[in-house]
Design a protein around this motif. Structure first.
Motif, mmCIF file in Angstrom:
data_model
loop_
_atom_site.group_PDB
_atom_site.id
_atom_site.type_symbol
_atom_site.label_atom_id
_atom_site.label_comp_id
_atom_site.label_asym_id
_atom_site.label_seq_id
_atom_site.Cartn_x
_atom_site.Cartn_y
_atom_site.Cartn_z
ATOM 1 N N ASP A 53 0.819 -1.223 0.000
ATOM 2 C CA ASP A 53 0.000 0.000 0.000
ATOM 3 C C ASP A 53 0.849 1.268 0.000
ATOM 4 O OD1 ASP A 53 -2.776 -1.267 0.591
ATOM 5 O OD2 ASP A 53 -1.459 -2.115 2.127
ATOM 6 N N ILE A 54 2.066 1.171 0.539
ATOM 7 C CA ILE A 54 2.957 2.324 0.633
ATOM 8 C C ILE A 54 4.336 1.908 0.135
ATOM 9 C CG2 ILE A 54 4.050 4.026 2.150
ATOM 10 C CD1 ILE A 54 1.733 3.589 4.117
ATOM 11 N N LEU A 55 4.863 2.627 -0.841
ATOM 12 C CA LEU A 55 6.236 2.432 -1.309
ATOM 13 C C LEU A 55 7.064 3.622 -0.873
ATOM 14 C CD1 LEU A 55 8.589 1.313 -3.064
ATOM 15 C CD2 LEU A 55 7.539 2.514 -5.011
ATOM 16 N N VAL A 56 8.192 3.358 -0.199
ATOM 17 C CA VAL A 56 9.127 4.417 0.180
ATOM 18 C C VAL A 56 10.458 4.142 -0.524
ATOM 19 C CG1 VAL A 56 10.336 5.597 2.039
ATOM 20 C CG2 VAL A 56 8.020 4.690 2.436
ATOM 21 N N ASN A 57 10.796 4.975 -1.487
ATOM 22 C CA ASN A 57 12.076 4.873 -2.192
ATOM 23 C C ASN A 57 13.095 5.747 -1.471
ATOM 24 O OD1 ASN A 57 12.235 3.133 -4.537
ATOM 25 N ND2 ASN A 57 10.593 4.396 -5.418
ATOM 26 N N ASN A 58 13.877 5.116 -0.614
ATOM 27 C CA ASN A 58 14.834 5.852 0.212
ATOM 28 C C ASN A 58 16.289 5.485 -0.082
ATOM 29 O OD1 ASN A 58 15.750 7.277 2.827
ATOM 30 N ND2 ASN A 58 16.390 5.159 3.165
ATOM 31 N N ALA A 79 11.795 2.035 -11.815
ATOM 32 C CA ALA A 79 11.241 0.684 -11.909
ATOM 33 C C ALA A 79 10.234 0.411 -10.796
ATOM 34 C CB ALA A 79 12.376 -0.342 -11.865
ATOM 35 N N THR A 80 10.597 0.719 -9.564
ATOM 36 C CA THR A 80 9.687 0.433 -8.451
ATOM 37 C C THR A 80 8.418 1.271 -8.542
ATOM 38 O OG1 THR A 80 10.930 1.985 -7.053
ATOM 39 C CG2 THR A 80 11.487 -0.358 -6.874
ATOM 40 N N CYS A 81 8.555 2.516 -8.969
ATOM 41 C CA CYS A 81 7.362 3.362 -9.115
ATOM 42 C C CYS A 81 6.449 2.846 -10.221
ATOM 43 C CB CYS A 81 7.769 4.803 -9.407
ATOM 44 S SG CYS A 81 8.384 5.706 -7.976
ATOM 45 N N TYR A 82 7.047 2.323 -11.277
ATOM 46 C CA TYR A 82 6.242 1.787 -12.382
ATOM 47 C C TYR A 82 5.382 0.621 -11.915
ATOM 48 C CZ TYR A 82 5.067 -0.321 -16.890
ATOM 49 O OH TYR A 82 4.393 -0.861 -17.961
ATOM 50 N N TYR A 83 6.009 -0.345 -11.265
ATOM 51 C CA TYR A 83 5.259 -1.544 -10.876
ATOM 52 C C TYR A 83 4.344 -1.288 -9.692
ATOM 53 C CZ TYR A 83 7.919 -4.078 -14.302
ATOM 54 O OH TYR A 83 8.442 -4.515 -15.494
ATOM 55 N N ALA A 84 4.795 -0.493 -8.731
ATOM 56 C CA ALA A 84 3.905 -0.141 -7.617
ATOM 57 C C ALA A 84 2.761 0.744 -8.106
ATOM 58 C CB ALA A 84 4.693 0.571 -6.523
ATOM 59 N N GLY A 110 -6.938 1.280 -6.944
ATOM 60 C CA GLY A 110 -7.567 2.552 -6.622
ATOM 61 C C GLY A 110 -7.101 3.171 -5.327
ATOM 62 N N SER A 111 -5.939 2.742 -4.821
ATOM 63 C CA SER A 111 -5.419 3.349 -3.585
ATOM 64 C C SER A 111 -3.942 3.015 -3.444
ATOM 65 C CB SER A 111 -6.178 2.858 -2.355
ATOM 66 O OG SER A 111 -5.952 1.473 -2.140
ATOM 67 N N GLY A 112 -3.251 3.847 -2.684
ATOM 68 C CA GLY A 112 -1.839 3.611 -2.410
ATOM 69 C C GLY A 112 -1.090 4.917 -2.265
ATOM 70 N N THR A 113 0.141 4.816 -1.793
ATOM 71 C CA THR A 113 0.988 5.986 -1.581
ATOM 72 C C THR A 113 2.408 5.665 -2.014
ATOM 73 O OG1 THR A 113 -0.333 6.725 0.322
ATOM 74 C CG2 THR A 113 1.899 7.613 0.123
ATOM 75 N N ILE A 114 2.999 6.572 -2.781
ATOM 76 C CA ILE A 114 4.395 6.468 -3.185
ATOM 77 C C ILE A 114 5.146 7.657 -2.616
ATOM 78 C CG2 ILE A 114 6.001 6.531 -5.141
ATOM 79 C CD1 ILE A 114 3.822 5.126 -6.810
ATOM 80 N N ILE A 115 6.217 7.373 -1.891
ATOM 81 C CA ILE A 115 7.062 8.411 -1.301
ATOM 82 C C ILE A 115 8.470 8.253 -1.853
ATOM 83 C CG2 ILE A 115 8.087 9.299 0.837
ATOM 84 C CD1 ILE A 115 5.589 8.211 2.301
ATOM 85 N N VAL A 120 -4.311 7.236 -5.797
ATOM 86 C CA VAL A 120 -2.909 6.993 -5.458
ATOM 87 C C VAL A 120 -2.220 8.329 -5.204
ATOM 88 C CG1 VAL A 120 -0.742 5.937 -6.159
ATOM 89 C CG2 VAL A 120 -2.913 4.944 -6.922
ATOM 90 N N LYS A 121 -1.542 8.431 -4.069
ATOM 91 C CA LYS A 121 -0.847 9.652 -3.688
ATOM 92 C C LYS A 121 0.636 9.515 -3.979
ATOM 93 C CE LYS A 121 -4.093 10.200 0.168
ATOM 94 N NZ LYS A 121 -4.237 10.222 1.642
ATOM 95 N N VAL A 122 1.248 10.605 -4.425
ATOM 96 C CA VAL A 122 2.683 10.623 -4.681
ATOM 97 C C VAL A 122 3.277 11.867 -4.048
ATOM 98 C CG1 VAL A 122 4.518 10.646 -6.417
ATOM 99 C CG2 VAL A 122 2.383 9.410 -6.881
ATOM 100 N N VAL A 123 4.289 11.696 -3.217
ATOM 101 C CA VAL A 123 4.969 12.823 -2.595
ATOM 102 C C VAL A 123 6.468 12.647 -2.738
ATOM 103 C CG1 VAL A 123 4.949 11.732 -0.302
ATOM 104 C CG2 VAL A 123 5.237 14.203 -0.480
ATOM 105 N N CYS A 124 7.153 13.741 -3.004
ATOM 106 C CA CYS A 124 8.613 13.760 -3.052
ATOM 107 C C CYS A 124 9.103 14.599 -1.882
ATOM 108 C CB CYS A 124 9.081 14.362 -4.375
ATOM 109 S SG CYS A 124 10.877 14.442 -4.536
ATOM 110 N N SER A 125 9.932 13.998 -1.034
ATOM 111 C CA SER A 125 10.467 14.685 0.133
ATOM 112 C C SER A 125 11.894 15.132 -0.153
ATOM 113 C CB SER A 125 10.438 13.763 1.352
ATOM 114 O OG SER A 125 10.942 14.430 2.498
#
Length: 265
Positions: free
Chosen positions: A92-97, A127-132, A140-145, A182-187
């Motif tokens: 449900d949540i991907l964090v690319n750190n 790649a991870t953002c594409y598949y997630a 219809g839901s999820g969060t990418i950080i 789906v929410k996308v935020v860049c920190s």
């Protein structure tokens, strides 16, 4: 509450994401290269927060290992999950750190190290953002950080370029997924007390005063709050918000002149 996959999970900002998300009741999929450190973190999180923790040791610069992470991100709860156990929950949540400082200037570094950084901090994020993103959009839901940096606008070598790409890419993905659930935020954090900066001191971060440093708790807290609001960009802390906006509006010649007087990699 859900399942979060965090890359670069064993230290610093990634480790703090593991704790804050598990504190909130999320199960975890923790990704890093060091299996022993992953197992230690998983045991501690399970004991304290009583959540499920999947350990996923992977080098994101290795195509086969990155592909395995992407297959895990593609799990959507259907019967066609690419060979994974059908009981695995969708992420449900991907964090690319995951990321690192080069420790030297571009032309003094080994070129293979520069390619490795490109793979970890750019190719793996895409790649991870594409598949997630596809899996989350379908459900219809999820969060990418995605973790970028205030260095994205400084022109401080390849690291800045990679982080500038992460910011621009994240903004585009944020717009593409508007209305999808789906929410996308860049920190874009500034100097943060983590192993990242300790390992990168040879690259010339100098000796900034303590007032310039943040702690991972603040970075993660403000980032998760921005994700709740579906805020495309967030710069944790007031002082770095001021610095970030100042460098965005200053003439590029001025930014380059200032940066050129700083030791950097």
């Amino acid at each position: 509450m859900g399942t979060a996959l965090i890359t670069g999970a064993t230290s610093g900002i990634g480790r703090e994401f593991c704790w804050q998300l598990s504190n909130a009741g999320h199960n975890l999929v923790i990704v890093a290269r060091d299996r022993d450190r992953l197992e230690e973190l998983a045991d501690n999180v399970r004991r304290v927060n009583r959540v499920t923790v999947e350990v996923f040791d992977a080098d994101l610069a290795e195509p086969a290992e990155l592909a395995a992470v992407c297959r895990r991100l593609s799990v959507n709860g259907s019967d066609e999950d690419g060979g994974f156990d059908g009981e695995l929950a969708p992420v449900d949540i991907l964090v690319n750190n995951a990321g690192f400082g080069f420790g030297t200037s571009f032309l003094k570094d080994d070129f293979e190290n520069q390619l490795y950084g490109l793979d970890v901090m750019v190719r793996a994020v895409m790649a991870t953002c594409y598949y997630a993103g596809r899996q989350m959009q379908e459900r219809g839901s999820g969060t990418i950080i995605n973790i970028s940096s205030v260095a994205a606008d400084t022109g401080m070598g390849p690291y800045s370029a990679h982080k500038g790409w992460v910011r621009a890419f994240s903004e585009g993905l944020h717009e593409e997924l508007q209305g999808s659930g789906v929410k996308v935020v860049c920190s874009m954090p500034g100097l943060t007390h983590t192993d990242f900066h300790r390992r990168s001191q040879g690259g010339g971060f100098g000796n900034p005063p303590e007032m310039m440093w943040m702690n991972p708790n603040q970075v993660v807290k403000e980032t998760l709050e921005a994700a709740q609001r579906n805020q495309a960009l967030v710069t944790p802390s007031l002082r770095y918000k001021v610095i970030y906006h100042a460098q965005r509006i200053a003439p590029r010649s001025v930014v380059r002149a200032v940066v050129n007087r700083l030791p950097h990699s």
